[in-house]
Write a protein that holds these residues in place. Structure first.
Motif, PDB file in Angstrom:
ATOM      1  N   GLU A 191      -3.828  36.398   7.474  1.00 57.21           N
ATOM      2  CA  GLU A 191      -3.405  36.007   6.120  1.00 57.21           C
ATOM      3  C   GLU A 191      -3.068  34.523   6.056  1.00 57.21           C
ATOM      4  O   GLU A 191      -3.544  33.787   5.173  1.00 57.21           O
ATOM      5  CB  GLU A 191      -2.187  36.828   5.706  1.00 57.21           C
ATOM      6  N   LEU A 192      -2.260  34.065   7.012  1.00 58.16           N
ATOM      7  CA  LEU A 192      -1.813  32.673   6.971  1.00 58.16           C
ATOM      8  C   LEU A 192      -2.939  31.701   7.290  1.00 58.16           C
ATOM      9  O   LEU A 192      -3.014  30.609   6.709  1.00 58.16           O
ATOM     10  CB  LEU A 192      -0.650  32.476   7.944  1.00 58.16           C
ATOM     11  N   GLU A 193      -3.822  32.082   8.194  1.00 58.92           N
ATOM     12  CA  GLU A 193      -4.918  31.183   8.524  1.00 58.92           C
ATOM     13  C   GLU A 193      -5.908  31.080   7.367  1.00 58.92           C
ATOM     14  O   GLU A 193      -6.496  30.022   7.135  1.00 58.92           O
ATOM     15  CB  GLU A 193      -5.572  31.620   9.828  1.00 58.92           C
ATOM     16  N   GLY A 211       4.508  30.588   9.544  1.00 54.61           N
ATOM     17  CA  GLY A 211       3.530  30.630  10.629  1.00 54.61           C
ATOM     18  C   GLY A 211       4.071  30.614  12.043  1.00 54.61           C
ATOM     19  O   GLY A 211       3.287  30.682  12.997  1.00 54.61           O
ATOM     20  N   ASN A 212       5.383  30.495  12.208  1.00 51.41           N
ATOM     21  CA  ASN A 212       5.997  30.497  13.536  1.00 51.41           C
ATOM     22  C   ASN A 212       5.268  29.509  14.458  1.00 51.41           C
ATOM     23  O   ASN A 212       5.248  28.326  14.181  1.00 51.41           O
ATOM     24  CB  ASN A 212       6.021  31.914  14.126  1.00 51.41           C
ATOM     25  N   LYS A 213       4.627  29.996  15.530  1.00 46.70           N
ATOM     26  CA  LYS A 213       4.009  29.110  16.506  1.00 46.70           C
ATOM     27  C   LYS A 213       2.495  28.993  16.349  1.00 46.70           C
ATOM     28  O   LYS A 213       1.814  28.477  17.247  1.00 46.70           O
ATOM     29  CB  LYS A 213       4.367  29.564  17.919  1.00 46.70           C
ATOM     30  N   LEU A 214       1.961  29.448  15.219  1.00 47.72           N
ATOM     31  CA  LEU A 214       0.538  29.276  14.973  1.00 47.72           C
ATOM     32  C   LEU A 214       0.210  27.788  14.868  1.00 47.72           C
ATOM     33  O   LEU A 214       0.979  27.012  14.304  1.00 47.72           O
ATOM     34  CB  LEU A 214       0.121  29.963  13.678  1.00 47.72           C
ATOM     35  N   TYR A 215      -0.939  27.398  15.368  1.00 48.69           N
ATOM     36  CA  TYR A 215      -1.337  26.000  15.279  1.00 48.69           C
ATOM     37  C   TYR A 215      -1.557  25.597  13.829  1.00 48.69           C
ATOM     38  O   TYR A 215      -1.318  24.437  13.455  1.00 48.69           O
ATOM     39  CB  TYR A 215      -2.613  25.771  16.088  1.00 48.69           C
ATOM     40  N   SER A 216      -1.979  26.537  13.003  1.00 49.78           N
ATOM     41  CA  SER A 216      -2.159  26.246  11.577  1.00 49.78           C
ATOM     42  C   SER A 216      -0.828  25.895  10.912  1.00 49.78           C
ATOM     43  O   SER A 216      -0.797  25.124   9.948  1.00 49.78           O
ATOM     44  CB  SER A 216      -2.815  27.430  10.862  1.00 49.78           C
ATOM     45  N   ALA A 217       0.285  26.441  11.423  1.00 48.73           N
ATOM     46  CA  ALA A 217       1.602  26.083  10.891  1.00 48.73           C
ATOM     47  C   ALA A 217       1.917  24.624  11.215  1.00 48.73           C
ATOM     48  O   ALA A 217       2.434  23.876  10.363  1.00 48.73           O
ATOM     49  CB  ALA A 217       2.675  27.002  11.467  1.00 48.73           C
ATOM     50  N   ILE A 273      -9.525  28.836  12.582  1.00 45.92           N
ATOM     51  CA  ILE A 273      -9.999  30.002  13.308  1.00 45.92           C
ATOM     52  C   ILE A 273      -9.480  31.314  12.763  1.00 45.92           C
ATOM     53  O   ILE A 273      -8.333  31.593  12.883  1.00 45.92           O
ATOM     54  CB  ILE A 273      -9.616  29.908  14.769  1.00 45.92           C
ATOM     55  N   LEU A 274     -10.324  32.140  12.215  1.00 42.85           N
ATOM     56  CA  LEU A 274      -9.922  33.446  11.710  1.00 42.85           C
ATOM     57  C   LEU A 274     -10.418  34.519  12.643  1.00 42.85           C
ATOM     58  O   LEU A 274     -11.548  34.508  13.020  1.00 42.85           O
ATOM     59  CB  LEU A 274     -10.523  33.696  10.336  1.00 42.85           C
TER      60      LEU A 274
END
Length: 234
Positions: free
Chosen positions: A187-189, A218-224, A6-7
């Protein structure tokens, strides 16, 4: 196996802030009311990478705005993005069904941001026919007038190409979006999607490098979380 991402892009009723994902990449419909509280809410997702905190803050802001239908519409687009970013799709569908597009318009880019989020939702839930219907009837031929609308359209086309496995086109468009990006989350996604493409093309070393970047930053991003899971099997 392809992984949906998801961007999202940051939106401002006065200024469309650059930034756009979902596992497709989605636009963040964000309202700035020129005060610190709203800026802090925005930064929870885009800078601090705290999607759950962003969801709760957005719900609180919806209570504060009360009956302001235009503000509620934009905040619900924010909430839709937050829920999608955490894969809470049933809750996201309920929010999507509440959004009334009569409070959105082309002049400020909000309608394009919404259609990106809507299209991304259906990609992520596997409802590909609905996603393509939105593209063909509401996005294709949209009159691009500003740089930010151009970035949004590049993201939409990058997502579309990704799902159609046109990886060369998708990669070029994601790289183009990155050049004008000011969001750490975005950026990370995008890096996560590019890692997916590398993996599909057999470029495992490069995929691992990108997954490591997302996992570490990514800290708490789901992508992380997804990146960490990917690295266990590569």
């Amino acid at each position: 196996m392809l992984v949906n991402i998801i961007l999202s892009i940051g939106f401002n009723l006065n200024i469309v802030l650059s930034g756009v994902i979902t596992f497709i990449v989605v636009l963040l419909g964000y309202i700035i009311v020129a005060n610190i509280r709203q800026r802090k809410r925005y930064n929870l997702l885009e800078k601090d990478l705290e999607p759950e905190a962003f969801i709760e803050s957005t719900k609180n802001q919806l209570e504060i705005t009360g009956k302001n239908k235009q503000a509620n519409t934009m905040l619900n687009i924010d909430l839709l993005l937050g829920l999608m970013s955490m894969r809470r799709y049933e809750e996201a569908r309920d929010v999507l069904n509440k959004i009334n597009t009569k409070y959105l318009s082309k002049w400020n880019g909000s309608i394009l941001i919404f259609h990106n989020s809507e299209m991304s939702f259906y990609y992520n839930t596997g409802e590909i026919d609905k996603a393509m219907e939105i593209y063909n009837t509401r996005i294709k031929g949209y009159p691009i007038k500003t740089l930010n609308e151009s970035i949004t359209m590049d993201l939409i086309l990058a997502n579309k190409s990704y799902h159609e496995k046109e990886f060369k086109i998708s990669r070029e468009l994601y790289q183009k979006v990155l050049q004008g990006n000011k969001s750490k989350r975005l950026e990370l996604e995008i890096y996560f999607v590019l890692a997916n493409i590398d993996e599909e093309e057999g470029n495992i070393e490069e995929a691992i490098r990108k997954y490591n970047k997302v996992a570490d930053e990514g800290n708490k991003l789901y992508s992380a979380y997804l990146s960490k899971e990917k690295l266990k099997s590569l």
